[in-house]
Enzyme design. Structure first.
Site, PDB file in Angstrom:
ATOM      1  N   ASP A 325       0.833  -1.195   0.000  1.00  0.00           N
ATOM      2  CA  ASP A 325       0.000   0.000   0.000  1.00  0.00           C
ATOM      3  C   ASP A 325       0.870   1.248   0.000  1.00  0.00           C
ATOM      4  OD1 ASP A 325      -2.794   1.134   0.416  1.00  0.00           O
ATOM      5  OD2 ASP A 325      -1.761   2.000   2.141  1.00  0.00           O
ATOM      6  N   GLU A 354       1.497   0.411  -5.027  1.00  0.00           N
ATOM      7  CA  GLU A 354       1.086   1.693  -5.577  1.00  0.00           C
ATOM      8  C   GLU A 354       2.319   2.583  -5.710  1.00  0.00           C
ATOM      9  OE1 GLU A 354      -3.261   2.723  -3.956  1.00  0.00           O
ATOM     10  OE2 GLU A 354      -1.860   2.228  -2.360  1.00  0.00           O
TER      11      GLU A 354
END
Length: 640
Positions: A325, A354
């Site tokens: 994340d 990400e």
């Protein structure tokens, strides 16, 4: 592994922190005595370990003061057999108002994760765990990733799943049958570690995606059938992994090391105040996560924590991959070291994340694992938002469409995604939406997708952009989007339920919306059978044809040839038996216009395998090359 350990030791010793493996065992049990260690400031007035009979309530049965044994290292030895007891640490020095924490390396906890537990980890292994065999993976290019939230996937009665919202929901026959029919080979679990926002004693009272970490190395209790017993959640997580492996499905964990639920209540802050969090030049806590704080991955002990935590999930739970994340909050060096350590355990473990942050970080962008720096992160992948937003529209506006609704101008961005974000001579990078140069060295560094848990799901996005859209047009555009994803050279990724035309009632950010918003309605499989069949056959075609997953930039440049683009039309040929494919030349044309469009392809007789929302590898008919017509809002796939 020796190289990795030496490197870690060098980094840590340079800061005065001992790097032995013992540093990461806050609790070492034997029947005769249990040793507790804690990384806490040498300046702490008092460090205490408290022993409890239960995971909540009651007074401690024993309090033991810890002694400073080395710089920032505290230790206590408690004699006697402490098996099945619970413990906390406290460095506050305030007996009236202690600030207790289970520590940062707790491996088992009581209900709601407030106290660490002493259990026999070997006793949590399901029958046959030692013989658990991971599904074969020759290349990351072979992955087909399916992102799901355990509750969303199973909570609706239409699923037929009985243990709704539990780890064990994924091993029920209905779940396994669906995943195998669809053809995915990797399940990406949204946060399944212990998070803070759901009361494990009453998980039906609230909903959350789980991006609010509490105990990073323990499975979430609300997903277990009995969160009061620390061993149950651990065993059930392993049972889930084992059954998915038996059925050829890998397990990827969504890990959230970039921030904590809050600062003051986090175990990081309660053990070593301000060490684990970044601050900006003003001395304020930096907020690159957008959640009120950001962790300092460059700090030696935080770096080692991330690496050891990922290794622990890989070894203890047989996890096959990690989705990181807000990877762009972490520094490049930490991400590379973590990936190398995981590859030493199992070369097929796959790491992606990400490639951005949610705000400005305290470290310079040049040092962070951003998408723009992916060439410094070999073997790690990032999400390709160029393809996503070229298909469905910019993330900044839910109502603004792009290629799918017939808006021209995003063709080069789609080509960028089709090639896997690598360098390709036929792409005009000056016209790509976000990246004006290739950021991947290999196509396996790009995750190809059109939607995930963040933002609107695909159906809702299309309904927002086209308020009067009919079901027929909705399905055509949905399938067109996924055809672009699953024929790209990146690694395909889809949100659970998209194959059933999932809706979240137009909610943009459903992280804490109720079940009626987040649930997947399984009856849509019967309502839209052609759509579900198309997803299954599209995935199967990718698996059957290596031309769609070459896995090498060199091979992509050799075999992928783009056709001349037109407004709202992108086409390409995978030529010369690409990747050893039995189909000599494969032509894919994506037409998002509401009008039929023509395109020229090499002469010859072609077999049609996808047309007007239907797929058949055996063939839907034949056609001659030259100038061909592609029907409105559809994908045409041919081979010869």
């Amino acid at each position: 592994m020796k190289i990795m350990n030496i490197l870690l030791a060098t980094v840590l010793s340079a800061t005065g922190i001992k790097a032995s493996a013992q540093d990461f065992k806050e609790m070492t049990y034997t029947p005769q005595a249990t040793t507790f260690k804690l990384f806490a400031p040498s300046t702490a007035k008092s460090v205490v370990v408290r022993i409890y009979n239960d995971g909540e309530g009651g007074k401690p049965v024993k309090k033991v003061k810890m002694k400073l044994t080395a710089k920032d290292t505290w230790q206590a030895v408690v004699k006697g057999n402490l098996m099945h007891l619970f413990y906390t640490f406290d460095i506050s020095g305030d007996n009236r108002h202690p600030k207790e924490t289970p520590g940062i390396f707790a491996k088992a906890v009581g209900i709601n994760g407030r106290r660490a537990a002493i259990i026999n980890m070997a006793g949590t292994n399901p029958s046959g765990w030692a013989f658990d065999k991971k599904p074969q993976l020759k290349s990351p290019a072979d992955l087909i990733i399916y992102e799901l939230h355990l509750r969303d996937f199973s909570v609706d009665k239409s699923s037929g799943i009985k243990r709704t919202g539990k780890f064990l929901s994924l091993i029920e026959p209905e779940a396994i049958a669906h995943l195998k029919t669809l053809g995915v080979n990797a399940v990406h679990l949204q946060p399944s570690f212990d998070f803070a926002s759901v009361d494990e004693a009453n998980e039906n009272a609230q909903y959350n995606w789980g991006y609010d970490p509490l105990n990073y190395n323990v499975p979430e209790g609300s997903y277990s059938t009995y969160p009061y017993n620390p061993a149950v959640r651990i065993k059930e997580f392993k049972e889930m992994v084992q059954e998915l492996h038996r059925n050829g499905i890998r397990v990827i964990m969504d890990v959230v090391y970039n921030h904590t639920y809050n600062i003051e209540g986090s175990s990081f802050q309660l053990t070593y105040p301000d060490y684990f969090f970044r601050k900006n030049d003003k001395g304020e806590y930096s907020n690159g996560s957008g959640c009120g704080n950001e962790t300092a991955s460059e700090q030696p002990m935080m770096r080692k924590f991330i690496i050891e935590s990922m290794k622990y999930w890989a070894k203890e739970y047989h996890v096959d991959g990690f989705r990181v994340d807000l990877m762009g909050v972490h520094d490049i060096e930490t991400m590379n070291m973590a990936n190398e350590a995981l590859k030493a355990i199992d070369p097929t473990i796959f790491v992606y994340g990400e490639g951005w942050s949610a705000g400005t970080c305290a470290l310079p962008a040049t040092q962070l694992a951003m998408k723009a720096n992916m060439k410094q992160l070999p073997g790690i992948a990032a999400f390709g938002d160029e393809l996503r937003d070229a298909l469905r529209g910019p993330i900044s506006s839910d109502a603004e469409g792009a290629f799918l609704i017939g808006k021209e101008g995003d063709e080069e961005s789609i080509k960028f995604g089709i090639a896997g974000a690598i360098s390709h001579p036929q792409i005009d990078y000056s016209k790509v939406n976000y990246s004006k140069s290739p950021w991947a060295d290999e196509p396996t560094q790009m995750i190809a997708y059109v939607s995930c848990h963040d933002d609107m799901c695909l159906v809702d996005r299309l309904k927002t952009e086209l308020p009067n859209i009919s079901d027929d047009e909705l399905i055509r555009l949905d399938l067109l989007a996924q055809t672009a994803v699953f024929t790209s050279q990146g690694i395909p990724f889809m949100l659970a339920g998209e194959e059933m035309l999932r809706t979240k009632q137009g909610v943009h950010n459903s992280f804490n919306s109720p079940d009626r918003i987040n649930r997947i309605d399984w009856s849509n499989k019967q309502k839209y059978p052609k759509a579900f069949a198309y997803y299954c056959r599209l995935i199967n075609m990718r698996k059957n044809h290596p031309a769609f997953r070459l896995g090498s930039a060199e091979l992509v440049r050799k075999h992928l040839e783009f056709l001349p683009t037109k407004p709202c039309l992108v086409g390409f040929i995978l030529k010369d038996n690409a990747g050893g494919d039995k189909w000599k030349d494969i032509t894919v044309v994506l037409n998002s216009s509401k009008e039929a469009q023509t395109v020229n392809i090499p002469e010859g007789e072609y077999t049609i395998v996808a047309c007007d929302g239907e797929i058949s590898e055996d063939g839907l008919g034949t056609m001659q090359g030259g100038e061909i017509t592609v029907n409105p809002q559809s994908a045409l796939i041919l081979h010869r």
